[in-house]
Scaffold this motif. Structure first.
Motif, PDB file in Angstrom:
ATOM      1  N   ARG A   1       0.862  -1.183   0.000  1.00 53.60           N
ATOM      2  CA  ARG A   1       0.000   0.000   0.000  1.00 53.60           C
ATOM      3  C   ARG A   1       0.894   1.228   0.000  1.00 53.60           C
ATOM      4  O   ARG A   1       1.842   1.304   0.784  1.00 53.60           O
ATOM      5  N   VAL A   2       0.592   2.181  -0.879  1.00 51.65           N
ATOM      6  CA  VAL A   2       1.332   3.436  -0.925  1.00 51.65           C
ATOM      7  C   VAL A   2       0.336   4.582  -0.731  1.00 51.65           C
ATOM      8  O   VAL A   2      -0.692   4.641  -1.411  1.00 51.65           O
ATOM      9  N   ILE A   3       0.654   5.457   0.214  1.00 49.90           N
ATOM     10  CA  ILE A   3      -0.181   6.627   0.510  1.00 49.90           C
ATOM     11  C   ILE A   3       0.594   7.874   0.127  1.00 49.90           C
ATOM     12  O   ILE A   3       1.749   8.056   0.521  1.00 49.90           O
ATOM     13  N   VAL A   4      -0.041   8.715  -0.661  1.00 50.69           N
ATOM     14  CA  VAL A   4       0.574   9.959  -1.125  1.00 50.69           C
ATOM     15  C   VAL A   4      -0.186  11.133  -0.495  1.00 50.69           C
ATOM     16  O   VAL A   4      -1.413  11.208  -0.583  1.00 50.69           O
ATOM     17  N   ASN A   5       0.553  12.010   0.150  1.00 43.87           N
ATOM     18  CA  ASN A   5      -0.022  13.242   0.692  1.00 43.87           C
ATOM     19  C   ASN A   5       0.032  14.332  -0.374  1.00 43.87           C
ATOM     20  O   ASN A   5       1.079  14.566  -0.977  1.00 43.87           O
ATOM     21  N   TRP A   6      -1.089  14.994  -0.584  1.00 42.43           N
ATOM     22  CA  TRP A   6      -1.172  16.035  -1.593  1.00 42.43           C
ATOM     23  C   TRP A   6      -1.988  17.191  -1.038  1.00 42.43           C
ATOM     24  O   TRP A   6      -2.543  17.107   0.056  1.00 42.43           O
ATOM     25  N   ILE A   7      -2.066  18.281  -1.768  1.00 42.60           N
ATOM     26  CA  ILE A   7      -2.780  19.478  -1.331  1.00 42.60           C
ATOM     27  C   ILE A   7      -4.124  19.518  -2.040  1.00 42.60           C
ATOM     28  O   ILE A   7      -4.192  19.524  -3.263  1.00 42.60           O
ATOM     29  N   ASN A   8      -5.200  19.555  -1.235  1.00 43.25           N
ATOM     30  CA  ASN A   8      -6.554  19.454  -1.788  1.00 43.25           C
ATOM     31  C   ASN A   8      -7.214  20.836  -1.829  1.00 43.25           C
ATOM     32  O   ASN A   8      -7.552  21.407  -0.798  1.00 43.25           O
ATOM     33  N   PRO A   9      -7.427  21.402  -3.031  1.00 43.12           N
ATOM     34  CA  PRO A   9      -8.103  22.708  -3.124  1.00 43.12           C
ATOM     35  C   PRO A   9      -9.519  22.672  -2.575  1.00 43.12           C
ATOM     36  O   PRO A   9     -10.023  23.695  -2.100  1.00 43.12           O
TER      37      PRO A   9
ATOM     38  N   ALA B   1      -4.122  10.332  -0.951  1.00 41.83           N
ATOM     39  CA  ALA B   1      -4.613   9.404  -1.976  1.00 41.83           C
ATOM     40  C   ALA B   1      -3.783   8.144  -1.835  1.00 41.83           C
ATOM     41  O   ALA B   1      -2.648   8.186  -1.331  1.00 41.83           O
ATOM     42  N   GLN B   2      -4.328   7.001  -2.263  1.00 39.39           N
ATOM     43  CA  GLN B   2      -3.579   5.768  -2.070  1.00 39.39           C
ATOM     44  C   GLN B   2      -3.828   4.788  -3.203  1.00 39.39           C
ATOM     45  O   GLN B   2      -4.793   4.889  -3.955  1.00 39.39           O
ATOM     46  N   PHE B   3      -2.872   3.890  -3.304  1.00 39.52           N
ATOM     47  CA  PHE B   3      -3.032   2.737  -4.200  1.00 39.52           C
ATOM     48  C   PHE B   3      -2.543   1.496  -3.453  1.00 39.52           C
ATOM     49  O   PHE B   3      -1.469   1.521  -2.863  1.00 39.52           O
TER      50      PHE B   3
ATOM     51  N   LEU C   1       2.980  -3.628   4.388  1.00 38.37           N
ATOM     52  CA  LEU C   1       4.145  -2.870   3.918  1.00 38.37           C
ATOM     53  C   LEU C   1       3.607  -1.575   3.318  1.00 38.37           C
ATOM     54  O   LEU C   1       3.177  -1.537   2.165  1.00 38.37           O
ATOM     55  N   GLU C   2       3.624  -0.534   4.133  1.00 38.36           N
ATOM     56  CA  GLU C   2       2.992   0.716   3.731  1.00 38.36           C
ATOM     57  C   GLU C   2       4.050   1.805   3.599  1.00 38.36           C
ATOM     58  O   GLU C   2       4.899   1.982   4.464  1.00 38.36           O
ATOM     59  N   GLY C   3       3.982   2.512   2.500  1.00 34.18           N
ATOM     60  CA  GLY C   3       4.894   3.637   2.280  1.00 34.18           C
ATOM     61  C   GLY C   3       4.114   4.933   2.189  1.00 34.18           C
ATOM     62  O   GLY C   3       3.053   4.991   1.576  1.00 34.18           O
ATOM     63  N   ARG C   4       4.633   5.976   2.816  1.00 35.12           N
ATOM     64  CA  ARG C   4       4.006   7.296   2.776  1.00 35.12           C
ATOM     65  C   ARG C   4       4.960   8.287   2.145  1.00 35.12           C
ATOM     66  O   ARG C   4       6.141   8.330   2.494  1.00 35.12           O
ATOM     67  N   PHE C   5       4.437   9.089   1.235  1.00 32.63           N
ATOM     68  CA  PHE C   5       5.261  10.028   0.494  1.00 32.63           C
ATOM     69  C   PHE C   5       4.545  11.375   0.418  1.00 32.63           C
ATOM     70  O   PHE C   5       3.330  11.434   0.232  1.00 32.63           O
TER      71      PHE C   5
ATOM     72  N   HIS D   1      -5.236  -4.916  -2.357  1.00 28.46           N
ATOM     73  CA  HIS D   1      -4.364  -4.855  -1.188  1.00 28.46           C
ATOM     74  C   HIS D   1      -4.296  -6.183  -0.430  1.00 28.46           C
ATOM     75  O   HIS D   1      -3.207  -6.642  -0.061  1.00 28.46           O
ATOM     76  N   ALA D   2      -5.442  -6.806  -0.192  1.00 25.72           N
ATOM     77  CA  ALA D   2      -5.452  -8.039   0.596  1.00 25.72           C
ATOM     78  C   ALA D   2      -4.611  -9.114  -0.079  1.00 25.72           C
ATOM     79  O   ALA D   2      -3.884  -9.868   0.592  1.00 25.72           O
ATOM     80  N   ASN D   3      -4.689  -9.208  -1.399  1.00 25.47           N
ATOM     81  CA  ASN D   3      -3.930 -10.240  -2.124  1.00 25.47           C
ATOM     82  C   ASN D   3      -2.438  -9.932  -2.093  1.00 25.47           C
ATOM     83  O   ASN D   3      -1.610 -10.837  -1.937  1.00 25.47           O
ATOM     84  N   MET D   4      -2.067  -8.671  -2.256  1.00 35.01           N
ATOM     85  CA  MET D   4      -0.643  -8.328  -2.184  1.00 35.01           C
ATOM     86  C   MET D   4      -0.107  -8.544  -0.767  1.00 35.01           C
ATOM     87  O   MET D   4       1.028  -9.005  -0.587  1.00 35.01           O
ATOM     88  N   LYS D   5      -0.908  -8.230   0.231  1.00 36.27           N
ATOM     89  CA  LYS D   5      -0.471  -8.425   1.617  1.00 36.27           C
ATOM     90  C   LYS D   5      -0.260  -9.909   1.902  1.00 36.27           C
ATOM     91  O   LYS D   5       0.714 -10.301   2.565  1.00 36.27           O
TER      92      LYS D   5
END
Length: 1000
Positions: free
Chosen positions: A356-364, A373-375, A401-405, A389-393
């Motif tokens: 899982r990857v979570i991206v922080n962005w600026i929401n107008p 947002a995430q994938f 395994l979560e990454g935040r950017f 996600h469940a299958n990859m996990k």
């Protein structure tokens, strides 16, 4: 600039696969940094940064941000000034960013978007439109605005130039700012307005339009050609930042290819049109809307641009080149003929592999605050089974395994999710390869795609992207590569972001008032012992569910005597709570408090009010207990006592400590001011040691004192011994005292009822001295006076009165000495503070002791002062107080009496003034002094005041030896040694001189 390469300052991500390397062929900035092996709190930082962008800052040296793309920003308030009747108008200038920007599309004041009389434009004045209910009131606009877009040639603001403090040179060239003129209206803004603006950011150079630089080498200025324009392309924004010589890295054009071909290619990739979801309008693959912090290191800002554009910034062969990571083909192929010494293949470890990857962005849509947002997305509808996600996990052994950017440049949820998907796919499928290759690999650059064919891992023209490149000492090239798949960069169709439905609310312009207001007052004590009276306000909650806060206002209606007070309501608090307080209210005065409710959009209810007369502290403090004295060091006394513990004594302000030079019969009236201890919990004081009586009273904040003074007596004057040199006494003479007074201050000499001549401070006219009938004067008996205008010594400029009496006697010494001055004052024994109508000790009004006038003597102060000089009496001009005793270095000294008060009604009555000059007893010694020809002249380092006694201890004496002392003075002596035959002999001796006085 020479050959300076700022990218060499960054962290080098290249792994050296050989033992020794000569140099790095290429420096670069990569877009996807390795994540640390600790919890990442980057999203919290981005939240703080996003909020900080919207804040109005008040600083004269704040850094100016750079806005690229479109962002809502606060700004730096660089000018504030009020004008008009009662400061009716507030003028403000707020700098938004570096210029020149393209446009300001919206302005928000206190989170309300303002409607203007026309479109906002550069250097064009606008007022609030009539349909704006927030800031168009009473048929008039409350705000005038003039935007300035920050060209280098912009003129002075005509809105602010009407003020004398905004001159013709205040042009703020190169800075985008907005000037405002606010008209005060309590219902529109309760405090300093908070400003936000939606800014279409800096105009930048677009190489796609003409491919040449008409703006000059490294220019930050927008020239007249069409190549300078607004752009949300992150590649062109980075190019502008690298070249900008005002706030960027000031890199000359010679460091770029002349036609910017690689920058154009990279920019075209970012501008690729995509359809984010079925039926949606097309958007760019990557946009950048960012606020660059100019206080950060330039290289850190460069990294953010590179990360936000998924790029590699290379410095190769003396040129800066850019490459966006996207689909593409290999530039060369390396086979086993080119690969030397084998190949190393590794897969990603769990620290760089994600399910899982979570991206922080600026929401107008959320006021430009940080969002995520995430994938895989939360709604995995339409997502392939292998990407869920469940299958990859499960495939990762059940580990999350979560990454935040952080991507603060992104303002699109679709671009943010696309970024998260690419990061996740790269992390799960990539192989890392390290090889040593021949010179063929020198044709590669960081970020290039290279095909590798090698039998061992069964690679056949398998594409890899170059992540590191090193030239080895044997002229081979080491490469670090990551697997490349074109499929990573195929934009997948996403789900449309849900629209939050509107909510129907009740009428927001009808607000129910508070249910009630209840007032009380109490004494409170701070940690440092300060006690004040506070008025407490309890608000009954409004039944309106949409009330956001309450406004509390207060005014004084009656003074302590019940007289009406002309006062306006003042707002003391605005908050969501129901309990408020007003500190430091006046005892026995009357206050009115009114409260109204304010809902979430600022609409206010009617007031609910209440009135209260303040009780406060009215009782006099208790007598001080356990007053004691003890020796402290050689020449000081420590006075100790127990602070009163009664609740009625909570408002004690200070302890008044006095001294009287008697061992019995001491009384408060005849004592001399010594020291005040201003804290209620203070329970000791250190004073100079002196024989006599110490007296103490507690004084509360209303001036009430303890009924009786507590007294302690000591006959210990200190271990340090003094010799009295001289003493003189002065008593005021009714005929000559006026000549000794300072004519510019109110001091009088008079004879009291007992026949004593006294010096007194001239106070306001006494009640019983007023000309006219008994009942004619205004005022109370005990206030010590009536019509202040009848006494010419008093006016508004000298209400804190003081007067000086200059002594006839002075001191003149033969040399400069350390002299201890010990003053003594004798006060008149008659009590002038027993108020007539208070009737102390009397039952009937006409039996009470006169006079009418006077207040408690804690308001009166008396000190003997000294002025010293080492040269002459005429130079004795600067006077200082002497309380009990003090030591000064002087040759000449003058003295005066200082009488003062902290009201205009009270005075000490002085009968006699005495000054004693003492000198400290001291010894001086030296050892192992040797004679010359049997003689020795000894000189003291510091002479004595009188010739001291001398003791001699001679060494190496023989039978019959004798010594004689001669020339014995305050400065030294002579000594001679002779033997039994009368012949001079050499001897060694010690001596000690004991006397008093220290000459400089």
């Amino acid at each position: 600039m020479g050959g300076w390469n700022p990218i060499e300052e960054i962290v080098d991500f290249i792994t050296d696969v050989v033992d020794v390397f000569v140099d790095i062929v290429e420096d670069f900035v990569g877009w996807l940094y390795p994540m640390p092996d600790i919890p990442d709190f980057g999203d919290m930082q981005q939240d703080q940064d996003a909020r900080g962008v919207l804040v109005n800052k008040f600083s004269a040296n704040a850094h100016i941000p750079i806005v690229y793309g479109t962002r809502k920003v606060g700004g730096n308030v660089v000018f504030l000034e009020t004008s008009g009747t009662d400061n009716e108008f507030l003028y403000m200038a707020i700098v938004l960013s570096e210029g020149e920007i393209d446009d300001i599309t919206k302005i928000f004041i206190n989170d309300n978007e303002v409607s203007w009389s026309g479109d906002l434009a550069d250097n064009t004045e606008r007022t609030v439109a009539s349909d704006d209910a927030n800031y168009y009131k009473d048929s008039a606009s409350l705000i005038t605005v003039r935007p300035h877009y920050g060209s280098d040639s912009q003129s002075v603001c005509s809105l602010l130039s009407t003020l004398s403090s905004w001159g013709s040179n205040h042009r703020l060239r190169g800075l985008a700012y907005i000037s405002f003129k606010f008209k005060w209206n309590a219902d529109a803004y309760g405090s300093l307005p908070v400003i936000n603006a939606l800014v279409k950011g800096k105009k930048i150079y677009n190489p796609n339009l003409d491919g040449t630089l008409t703006g000059g080498s490294g220019s930050h200025r927008a020239d007249t050609s069409s190549t300078w324009e607004y752009s949300d392309n992150p590649i062109y924004q980075l190019l502008d930042y690298l070249r900008n010589d005002r706030f960027g890295m000031s890199i000359p054009n010679s460091y770029f290819d002349s036609n910017f071909a690689d920058w154009q290619t990279a920019g075209d990739i970012c501008d690729t049109n995509i359809t984010p979801y079925s039926g949606a309008s097309q958007i760019d693959l990557m946009d950048s809307h960012t606020v660059v912090d100019s206080s950060r290191k330039a290289i850190d800002n460069v990294k953010e641009f590179v990360k936000g554009s998924r790029a590699f910034l290379n410095f190769s062969s003396g040129k800066y080149k850019i490459l966006v990571e996207s689909s593409g083909s290999a530039s060369i192929t390396l086979t086993e003929d080119n690969i030397l010494g084998g190949i190393t293949v590794s897969s990603k470890n769990k620290n760089s592999r994600y399910n899982r990857v979570i991206v922080n962005w600026i929401n107008p849509s959320k006021n430009y605050q940080s969002d995520t947002a995430q994938f895989p997305p939360v709604d995995e509808t339409g997502v392939a089974s292998g990407d869920q996600h469940a299958n990859m996990k499960t495939a990762d052994g059940g580990l999350l395994l979560e990454g935040r950017f952080d991507f603060p440049m992104l303002t699109s949820p679709y671009q943010a999710q696309e970024m998260a998907e690419i990061i996740l796919r790269r992390s799960r499928s990539s192989l890392d390869v390290s090889v040593k290759a021949d010179a063929t690999a020198l044709d590669l650059s960081i970020g290039d795609i290279v095909n590798i064919t090698h039998a061992t891992p069964s690679f056949s023209a398998k594409p890899f992207r170059v992540q590191g490149l090193t030239l080895n000492s044997d002229h081979t090239v080491s490469l670090q590569c990551s697997e490349h798949q074109d499929s990573y960069y195929t934009f997948g169709t996403q789900q449309e972001v849900a629209t939050i439905p509107d909510t129907t609310l009740p009428n927001p312009f009808s607000v129910s008032p508070p249910a009630s207001v209840t007032l009380d007052d109490e004494l409170i004590e701070y940690a440092d012992g300060v006690v004040i009276t506070r008025l407490t306000v309890a608000v009954g909650a409004s039944p309106d569910k949409f009330v956001d806060n309450y406004e509390v206002q207060v005014k004084q209606t009656l003074d302590q005597k019940g007289n009406a007070v002309s006062d306006d309501f003042k707002e003391v608090a605005t908050g969501k709570i129901l309990n408020y307080q007003l500190l430091n209210v006046i005892d026995e005065a009357t206050y009115q408090v009114r409260v109204r409710a304010v809902n979430t959009i600022g609409v206010k209810s009617t007031y609910v009010s209440a009135t209260r007369k303040i009780v406060g502290g009215v009782e006099a403090p208790s007598n001080v207990e356990d007053f004691a004295v003890e020796m402290h060091g050689q020449d000081h006394m420590k006075l100790t006592w127990t602070p009163p513990s009664q609740e009625s004594d909570l408002d004690i302000s200070f302890y008044e400590i006095r001294f009287q030079d008697v061992l019995s019969g001491a009384n408060w009236l005849n004592s001399t001011n010594l020291v005040k201890c201003p804290r209620r919990k203070c329970d000791n004081a250190v004073v100079p040691a002196k024989t006599g009586s110490y007296l103490i009273k507690a004084v509360d904040k209303n001036g009430n004192t303890s009924a009786e003074a507590t007294i302690v007596t000591t006959n210990i004057s200190g271990i340090q011994a003094y010799q009295t040199i001289s003493t003189f006494t002065e008593t005021p003479n009714i005929f000559t005292a006026l000549d000794q007074m300072d004519a510019s201050f109110p001091l009088t000499v008079k004879i009291d009822p007992s026949g004593d001549t006294i010096l007194s401070l001239d106070t306001v006219t006494n009640f019983d001295d007023t000309v006219g009938n008994f009942d004619s004067p205004s005022g109370d008996f005990e206030l010590g006076g009536t019509d202040t205008t009848s006494n010419p010594n008093f006016n508004d400029s000298n209400r804190d009165a003081k007067g000086f009496y200059n002594f006839v006697n002075t001191l003149s010494l033969a040399q400069i000495y350390d002299g201890n001055i010990e003053p003594t004052l004798t006060l008149d024994a008659e009590n002038p503070y027993d108020l007539f109508d208070s009737g102390k000790g009397a039952l009937l009004f006409d039996e009470a002791k006169a006079p009418f006038d006077g207040t408690e003597q804690i308001h009166a102060f008396h000190r003997i002062q000294i002025a010293t000089s080492t040269s002459s009496l005429a130079n004795c001009t600067t006077f200082v107080d002497v309380s009990q005793s003090a030591t000064f270095k002087f040759k000449f000294a003058k003295f005066r009496l200082k009488l003062s008060n902290d009201d205009d009604q009270t005075s000490s009555n002085i009968k006699e003034m005495k000054v004693k000059l003492n000198m400290e007893e001291r010894t001086f010694a030296e050892s192992n002094l040797a004679t010359s020809s049997g003689n020795k002249t000894v000189t003291y380092t510091n002479p004595f005041y009188a010739v001291p006694a001398i003791g001699i201890a001679a060494q190496n004496m023989q039978t019959g030896d004798i010594f004689t002392i001669s020339s014995k003075t305050v400065n030294g002596f002579s000594i001679a040694f002779v033997n039994s035959s009368g012949s001079a002999v050499e001897r060694t001796f010690d001596y000690i001189a004991k006397g008093y006085g220290l000459q400089s």
